[in-house]
Design a protein around this motif. Structure first.
Motif, PDB file in Angstrom:
ATOM      1  N   VAL A  60      -8.087   1.641   5.009  1.00  0.00           N
ATOM      2  CA  VAL A  60      -8.428   0.329   4.476  1.00  0.00           C
ATOM      3  C   VAL A  60      -8.928  -0.523   5.630  1.00  0.00           C
ATOM      4  O   VAL A  60      -8.230  -0.685   6.637  1.00  0.00           O
ATOM      5  N   SER A  61     -10.128  -1.058   5.503  1.00  0.00           N
ATOM      6  CA  SER A  61     -10.769  -1.788   6.589  1.00  0.00           C
ATOM      7  C   SER A  61     -10.355  -3.251   6.597  1.00  0.00           C
ATOM      8  O   SER A  61     -10.150  -3.879   5.551  1.00  0.00           O
ATOM      9  N   ASP A  62     -10.233  -3.796   7.811  1.00  0.00           N
ATOM     10  CA  ASP A  62     -10.023  -5.235   7.986  1.00  0.00           C
ATOM     11  C   ASP A  62     -11.255  -5.907   8.559  1.00  0.00           C
ATOM     12  O   ASP A  62     -11.272  -7.107   8.762  1.00  0.00           O
ATOM     13  N   GLY A  63     -12.283  -5.114   8.819  1.00  0.00           N
ATOM     14  CA  GLY A  63     -13.522  -5.657   9.352  1.00  0.00           C
ATOM     15  C   GLY A  63     -13.616  -5.500  10.859  1.00  0.00           C
ATOM     16  O   GLY A  63     -12.612  -5.389  11.559  1.00  0.00           O
ATOM     17  N   GLY A  64     -14.839  -5.470  11.360  1.00  0.00           N
ATOM     18  CA  GLY A  64     -15.059  -5.382  12.793  1.00  0.00           C
ATOM     19  C   GLY A  64     -14.647  -4.055  13.385  1.00  0.00           C
ATOM     20  O   GLY A  64     -14.379  -3.969  14.584  1.00  0.00           O
ATOM     21  N   GLY A  65     -14.581  -3.007  12.556  1.00  0.00           N
ATOM     22  CA  GLY A  65     -14.181  -1.697  13.026  1.00  0.00           C
ATOM     23  C   GLY A  65     -12.678  -1.438  12.941  1.00  0.00           C
ATOM     24  O   GLY A  65     -12.224  -0.305  13.081  1.00  0.00           O
ATOM     25  N   LEU A  66     -11.903  -2.503  12.711  1.00  0.00           N
ATOM     26  CA  LEU A  66     -10.448  -2.347  12.609  1.00  0.00           C
ATOM     27  C   LEU A  66     -10.081  -1.867  11.213  1.00  0.00           C
ATOM     28  O   LEU A  66     -10.539  -2.423  10.218  1.00  0.00           O
ATOM     29  N   TYR A  67      -9.257  -0.814  11.158  1.00  0.00           N
ATOM     30  CA  TYR A  67      -8.812  -0.343   9.852  1.00  0.00           C
ATOM     31  C   TYR A  67      -7.380   0.168   9.945  1.00  0.00           C
ATOM     32  O   TYR A  67      -6.854   0.427  11.031  1.00  0.00           O
ATOM     33  N   LEU A  68      -6.766   0.272   8.790  1.00  0.00           N
ATOM     34  CA  LEU A  68      -5.393   0.758   8.697  1.00  0.00           C
ATOM     35  C   LEU A  68      -5.422   2.132   8.046  1.00  0.00           C
ATOM     36  O   LEU A  68      -5.931   2.290   6.933  1.00  0.00           O
ATOM     37  N   LEU A  69      -4.899   3.112   8.755  1.00  0.00           N
ATOM     38  CA  LEU A  69      -4.810   4.463   8.231  1.00  0.00           C
ATOM     39  C   LEU A  69      -3.435   4.611   7.580  1.00  0.00           C
ATOM     40  O   LEU A  69      -2.408   4.586   8.264  1.00  0.00           O
ATOM     41  N   VAL A  70      -3.423   4.746   6.274  1.00  0.00           N
ATOM     42  CA  VAL A  70      -2.183   4.785   5.517  1.00  0.00           C
ATOM     43  C   VAL A  70      -1.823   6.232   5.219  1.00  0.00           C
ATOM     44  O   VAL A  70      -2.593   6.963   4.603  1.00  0.00           O
ATOM     45  N   LYS A  71      -0.651   6.652   5.697  1.00  0.00           N
ATOM     46  CA  LYS A  71      -0.134   7.991   5.448  1.00  0.00           C
ATOM     47  C   LYS A  71       1.253   7.891   4.845  1.00  0.00           C
ATOM     48  O   LYS A  71       1.868   6.818   4.838  1.00  0.00           O
ATOM     49  N   SER A  72       1.740   9.023   4.394  1.00  0.00           N
ATOM     50  CA  SER A  72       3.114   9.047   3.886  1.00  0.00           C
ATOM     51  C   SER A  72       4.112   8.752   5.000  1.00  0.00           C
ATOM     52  O   SER A  72       5.182   8.209   4.759  1.00  0.00           O
ATOM     53  N   SER A  73       3.736   9.105   6.238  1.00  0.00           N
ATOM     54  CA  SER A  73       4.641   8.913   7.378  1.00  0.00           C
ATOM     55  C   SER A  73       4.591   7.515   7.954  1.00  0.00           C
ATOM     56  O   SER A  73       5.426   7.148   8.774  1.00  0.00           O
ATOM     57  N   GLY A  74       3.602   6.699   7.551  1.00  0.00           N
ATOM     58  CA  GLY A  74       3.513   5.342   8.069  1.00  0.00           C
ATOM     59  C   GLY A  74       2.098   4.802   7.983  1.00  0.00           C
ATOM     60  O   GLY A  74       1.191   5.433   7.441  1.00  0.00           O
ATOM     61  N   ARG A  75       1.922   3.597   8.561  1.00  0.00           N
ATOM     62  CA  ARG A  75       0.626   2.916   8.557  1.00  0.00           C
ATOM     63  C   ARG A  75       0.189   2.722  10.012  1.00  0.00           C
ATOM     64  O   ARG A  75       0.922   2.120  10.800  1.00  0.00           O
TER      65      ARG A  75
ATOM     66  N   MET B  42       0.824  -1.206   0.000  1.00  0.00           N
ATOM     67  CA  MET B  42       0.000   0.000   0.000  1.00  0.00           C
ATOM     68  C   MET B  42       0.859   1.257   0.000  1.00  0.00           C
ATOM     69  O   MET B  42       1.825   1.375   0.748  1.00  0.00           O
ATOM     70  N   LYS B  43       0.493   2.194  -0.832  1.00  0.00           N
ATOM     71  CA  LYS B  43       1.151   3.495  -0.898  1.00  0.00           C
ATOM     72  C   LYS B  43       0.094   4.575  -1.056  1.00  0.00           C
ATOM     73  O   LYS B  43      -0.962   4.336  -1.639  1.00  0.00           O
ATOM     74  N   VAL B  44       0.397   5.739  -0.554  1.00  0.00           N
ATOM     75  CA  VAL B  44      -0.535   6.857  -0.683  1.00  0.00           C
ATOM     76  C   VAL B  44      -0.483   7.363  -2.123  1.00  0.00           C
ATOM     77  O   VAL B  44       0.593   7.698  -2.633  1.00  0.00           O
ATOM     78  N   PRO B  45      -1.623   7.402  -2.826  1.00  0.00           N
ATOM     79  CA  PRO B  45      -1.640   7.862  -4.218  1.00  0.00           C
ATOM     80  C   PRO B  45      -1.225   9.327  -4.336  1.00  0.00           C
ATOM     81  O   PRO B  45      -1.344  10.102  -3.391  1.00  0.00           O
ATOM     82  N   TYR B  46      -0.741   9.680  -5.474  1.00  0.00           N
ATOM     83  CA  TYR B  46      -0.360  11.068  -5.738  1.00  0.00           C
ATOM     84  C   TYR B  46      -1.580  11.968  -5.575  1.00  0.00           C
ATOM     85  O   TYR B  46      -2.669  11.673  -6.081  1.00  0.00           O
TER      86      TYR B  46
END
Length: 254
Positions: free
Chosen positions: A55-70, A44-48
């Motif tokens: 991005v959700s993994d279900g059950g309320g858990l999600y990954l917030l993807v930023k340029s500085s990290g995940r 995963m990379k942050v688009p231009y």
């Protein structure tokens, strides 16, 4: 034949709108029914043109993807309010660990317990533990410094020499005109009588005598020294100041 520039501009705008829809608007923010994998996360990379996306993994858990990290997050509701709980940064917190944290939070919610408040309590306990540890360490270091800085106990012979020197200082002052002198002259007099001490040692003695009110000091480039009435009485033996030797009866008095 006249070329229709209006249609060209319209087609260009349509093309850009389609590209935006395909490359940006279709970037997923939630993935219902689709669990994440470590391989997907690593790719995963942050688009231009974007700052972040979820991005959700279900059950309320999600990954917030930023340029500085995940960053792992859990979205949940408690007491009618939408809340968010942080689980850490990927890959320090892996996918399996993040899911375990989600299940633990859900178990608390099932008992009507806010996992966010539990997290706050844990942080307060850790902070209090660290502060207590630092306080104990500081106290130990302070006690150690006090022991190191405590003056060494002197033996009886050294104590007798010290008390005799103090007596000689006030006796020299008692012989001076107007009972006053300066430290340079006083040091010469002491040296001539066999008291070979340093300038700093003399100032230490004078400061002690001043605390006992046997003398008064006028500080400057050279200290001015004035014998007080209690100091004069101690030099004659009519009073005794502890820490100053009592003069012998054979001591010459002027």
């Amino acid at each position: 034949m006249q070329y229709d520039t209006t249609n060209k501009r319209t087609n260009t705008l349509r093309c850009w709108s389609l590209c935006w829809f395909l490359f940006y608007e279709k970037e997923p923010t939630e993935r219902s029914g689709m669990a994440l994998s470590e391989a997907e996360i690593e790719a995963m990379k942050v688009p231009y043109g974007r700052n972040q996306f979820k991005v959700s993994d279900g059950g309320g858990l999600y990954l917030l993807v930023k340029s500085s990290g995940r960053y792992w997050k859990l979205a949940y509701r408690f007491d009618g309010k939408q809340k968010t709980l942080a689980f850490g940064v990927h890959p320090t917190v892996g996918l399996d660990e993040a899911r375990e944290k989600r299940e633990a939070a859900k178990a608390l919610l099932a008992q009507n317990i806010d996992p966010g408040e539990i997290r706050k309590q844990e942080r307060e306990e850790i902070r209090a533990s660290v502060e207590q540890k630092n306080s104990v360490t500081s106290a130990q270091e302070s006690n150690q410094r006090s022991v190191q800085q405590r003056p060494a106990v002197i033996d009886d012979a050294e104590q007798q020499r010290l008390e005799g020197r103090r007596l000689r200082i006030i006796q020299i002052l008692a012989r001076t005109k107007n009972f006053t002198t300066n430290e340079a002259t006083l040091l010469e007099s002491l040296h001539s009588e066999g008291f070979h001490i340093s300038f700093d040692r003399l100032r230490t003695d004078l400061a002690w005598l001043s605390e006992q009110h046997a003398i008064q000091l006028k500080c400057g480039a050279l200290w001015g020294i004035y014998l007080t009435q209690p100091g004069l009485d101690a030099s004659l033996g009519s009073v005794w100041i502890p820490g100053i030797r009592k003069p012998e009866f054979s001591t010459e008095q002027e």
